[in-house]
Design a protein around this motif. Structure first.
Motif, PDB file in Angstrom:
ATOM      1  N   SER A  26       0.857  -1.177   0.000  1.00 10.29           N
ATOM      2  CA  SER A  26       0.000   0.000   0.000  1.00 10.29           C
ATOM      3  C   SER A  26       0.896   1.230   0.000  1.00 10.29           C
ATOM      4  O   SER A  26       1.589   1.499   0.982  1.00 10.29           O
ATOM      5  CB  SER A  26      -0.912  -0.012   1.234  1.00 10.29           C
ATOM      6  N   GLY A  27       0.871   1.983  -1.103  1.00  7.23           N
ATOM      7  CA  GLY A  27       1.819   3.074  -1.313  1.00  7.23           C
ATOM      8  C   GLY A  27       1.276   4.467  -1.087  1.00  7.23           C
ATOM      9  O   GLY A  27       1.708   5.409  -1.759  1.00  7.23           O
ATOM     10  N   TYR A  28       0.320   4.607  -0.184  1.00  7.63           N
ATOM     11  CA  TYR A  28      -0.178   5.937   0.198  1.00  7.63           C
ATOM     12  C   TYR A  28      -0.704   6.682  -1.026  1.00  7.63           C
ATOM     13  O   TYR A  28      -1.643   6.213  -1.670  1.00  7.63           O
ATOM     14  CB  TYR A  28       0.929   6.712   0.907  1.00  7.63           C
ATOM     15  N   ASN A  29      -0.101   7.832  -1.401  1.00 12.22           N
ATOM     16  CA  ASN A  29      -0.617   8.607  -2.524  1.00 12.22           C
ATOM     17  C   ASN A  29      -0.339   7.964  -3.876  1.00 12.22           C
ATOM     18  O   ASN A  29      -0.816   8.439  -4.910  1.00 12.22           O
ATOM     19  CB  ASN A  29      -0.025  10.023  -2.503  1.00 12.22           C
ATOM     20  N   ILE A  62      -2.493  -4.882   3.769  1.00  7.80           N
ATOM     21  CA  ILE A  62      -2.825  -5.558   2.515  1.00  7.80           C
ATOM     22  C   ILE A  62      -2.568  -7.054   2.644  1.00  7.80           C
ATOM     23  O   ILE A  62      -1.727  -7.496   3.431  1.00  7.80           O
ATOM     24  CB  ILE A  62      -1.991  -4.947   1.359  1.00  7.80           C
ATOM     25  N   ALA A  63      -3.346  -7.855   1.895  1.00  4.64           N
ATOM     26  CA  ALA A  63      -3.175  -9.304   1.867  1.00  4.64           C
ATOM     27  C   ALA A  63      -3.554  -9.810   0.483  1.00  4.64           C
ATOM     28  O   ALA A  63      -4.278  -9.131  -0.265  1.00  4.64           O
ATOM     29  CB  ALA A  63      -4.038  -9.979   2.935  1.00  4.64           C
ATOM     30  N   HIS A  80      -7.527  -5.077   0.860  1.00  3.00           N
ATOM     31  CA  HIS A  80      -6.927  -3.831   1.349  1.00  3.00           C
ATOM     32  C   HIS A  80      -7.825  -3.232   2.425  1.00  3.00           C
ATOM     33  O   HIS A  80      -9.037  -3.116   2.248  1.00  3.00           O
ATOM     34  CB  HIS A  80      -6.786  -2.848   0.187  1.00  3.00           C
ATOM     35  N   THR A  81      -7.228  -2.869   3.567  1.00  6.01           N
ATOM     36  CA  THR A  81      -7.991  -2.225   4.633  1.00  6.01           C
ATOM     37  C   THR A  81      -7.837  -0.710   4.558  1.00  6.01           C
ATOM     38  O   THR A  81      -6.805  -0.200   4.114  1.00  6.01           O
ATOM     39  CB  THR A  81      -7.531  -2.708   6.020  1.00  6.01           C
ATOM     40  N   ALA A  88     -13.298   0.371   6.051  1.00  5.82           N
ATOM     41  CA  ALA A  88     -13.702  -0.558   4.999  1.00  5.82           C
ATOM     42  C   ALA A  88     -12.598  -1.556   4.668  1.00  5.82           C
ATOM     43  O   ALA A  88     -11.409  -1.305   4.883  1.00  5.82           O
ATOM     44  CB  ALA A  88     -14.097   0.209   3.739  1.00  5.82           C
ATOM     45  N   VAL A  89     -13.025  -2.703   4.128  1.00  3.82           N
ATOM     46  CA  VAL A  89     -12.133  -3.709   3.554  1.00  3.82           C
ATOM     47  C   VAL A  89     -12.582  -3.930   2.120  1.00  3.82           C
ATOM     48  O   VAL A  89     -13.754  -4.224   1.867  1.00  3.82           O
ATOM     49  CB  VAL A  89     -12.200  -5.043   4.324  1.00  3.82           C
TER      50      VAL A  89
END
Length: 486
Positions: free
Chosen positions: A346-349, A376-377, A385-386, A392-393
């Motif tokens: 998960s790369g933020y922006n 992430i999974a 992704h959470t 949310a998921v």
């Protein structure tokens, strides 16, 4: 074939007559009678149509790719030209400012020299006048007049001599030279910058869906049987590992030999504990650390830097107990998952991306901007992704298209860590709801399997070990609990 009266192969007539007695052989005429209307003929026709459609899809996809490459090339050319124009304009301004400075310095020095020349010229005129007066006095004046005039002239000469002496000893006669030194940064541009930029190929998963009639039939014939549904999931407390040397634990993972690894965000440390709960070793990290996972291929730990000023993934060799590799990235990086030799994070922006550990090439998966603290999974072709901000998921397919989103703030609040078991069931920790929720693979069913009464206190991360059927849950205040799936 030999008949009973021949000792050598039969003639054609004998063979035909003999074959008439074979009961297990179908008559060829009967076999080919309805071949044009048979299912096999129809299947072949459909298969050919299907293959033709797939070929057309791939061809159209590649034609589109050609157009995209052309458009992207034009766009990059414009960006390069824009950058060049910006640099040129900036250099033009710097050059103009420097020329103004040059002219101003020259003008200042010219003014000083001209003032001195004017003063010298005035005194030169005075000396010339004295010379003329002295010649006239010598010819016409009396001795008394000459004596008095010499005293006055001598006094004036002394004044001019002192003036000349002050000019010689002062700054006025120093030789002025204009010199220029190029800014070292400009020299560095010419010596250190070897290229204007770099053009790379960035790939993303193909979005072509091929027609597969036989595959569809097989899927219909062989249903997907789920081994364990969420209703049958029960967890039993196995042991407690207390990490007493720090707080703000944001990541955890299970090593196959039973050891447990944790990240301590503000301590900038990764600590590994034995299966008994005692500390095995610690690795001090150069920056904050967030999530962690185990890579069995080379017995290493991959650690993300979270919101640190330095964006990277650290690779720790478990045997050597030290950092052996640092992968620099261009965004903050939080949750991380492994698929074969590829890390998905998960790369933020920058959204959701994946990086190949072999060549460190990066591929964009989901371009949506993500908040911080997302985990992430992965499971088969799905990515989970959470989002702790929206509670949310979300499940994405291999084409990065959202398949479903689970959201129930009253039941799961501020979801953080997430993992998947072998049956595709999702385990998610609710940091705000102090629980662990298991969600069915289709996102339709859910239930709480652990709560605050089970010892959860702001849980942040978890890890599921499929081979040992164990679930490790980490509390934010440094206490980790290990549960067994029964």
């Amino acid at each position: 074939m030999y008949c009973g009266t021949h000792e050598r192969p039969c003639c054609r007539k004998c063979i035909v007559e003999t074959h008439k007695e074979c009961l297990d052989i179908d008559n060829l005429e009967d076999v080919i009678q309805n071949v044009k209307t048979s299912n096999a003929f129809h299947d072949i026709e459909e298969t050919l149509v299907e293959v033709a459609e797939n070929l057309k899809k791939i061809s159209q996809h590649q034609q589109k790719n050609l157009l995209n490459l052309k458009e992207k090339r034009k766009q990059i050319q414009k960006e390069i030209q824009k950058t060049r124009t910006t640099i040129n304009n900036h250099l033009d301004k710097l050059q103009g400012d420097l020329i103004k400075q040059l002219n101003s310095i020259e003008e200042t020095q010219n003014s000083k020299i001209c003032q001195l020349l004017s003063s010298l010229e005035q005194r030169e005129k005075e000396i010339t006048k004295y010379q003329q007066n002295l010649a006239s006095i010598k010819q016409h004046a009396s001795d008394l007049q000459i004596f008095l005039s010499l005293k006055q002239i001598e006094q004036d000469i002394n004044i001019n001599d002192k003036f000349l002496q002050s000019v010689v000893e002062g700054e006025e006669l120093k030789q002025c030279h204009l010199e220029y030194r190029t800014n070292i940064a400009i020299q560095d541009i010419m010596s250190n910058i070897k290229s204007f930029g770099e053009v790379q190929i960035e790939t993303k998963p193909c979005d072509i869906v091929l027609s597969r009639k036989k595959t569809k039939q097989a899927q219909i014939m062989v249903p997907n049987v789920q081994t364990r549904s969420i209703e049958n999931i029960k967890l039993e407390m196995h042991k407690t590992a207390v990490a007493t040397e720090g707080r703000y634990v944001y990541g955890c993972c299970l090593i196959p030999d039973g050891r447990m690894a944790f990240t301590y965000y503000y301590d900038c440390a990764v600590r590994v504990f034995s299966d008994k709960g005692s500390k095995d070793f610690e690795v001090k990290m150069p920056y904050y650390v967030y999530d962690i996972l185990y890579i069995s291929k080379d017995n290493t730990l991959a650690v993300t830097s979270g919101g640190s000023i330095q964006h990277c993934i650290f690779i720790i060799n478990v045997e050597r107990k030290q950092i052996t590799r640092t992968i620099s990235l261009d965004s903050e990086i939080y949750g991380i998952a492994l698929r074969e030799n590829i890390l998905i994070y998960s790369g933020y922006n920058k959204g959701i991306r994946m990086i190949n550990l072999s060549d460190e090439s990066i591929t964009q998966i989901v371009q949506d901007i993500m908040p911080d603290s997302c985990y992430i999974a992965t499971f088969r072709n799905q990515i989970y992704h959470t989002n702790s901000v929206t509670h949310a998921v979300t499940c994405y397919d291999q084409q990065a298209k959202p398949q479903w989103t689970f959201k129930n703030k009253n039941f799961l609040k501020h979801p953080h860590g997430i993992d998947v078991d072998i049956d595709g069931n999702l385990y998610v920790v609710g940091k705000g709801s102090n629980n662990v929720v298991v969600i069915s693979p289709d996102g339709q069913r859910y239930r709480e399997v652990l709560a605050a009464s089970d010892g959860l206190d702001r849980p942040t991360s978890l890890c599921f070990n499929n081979s040992k059927k164990q679930l490790l849950v980490t509390n934010w205040n440094n206490e980790a609990r290990l549960y067994a799936l029964i």
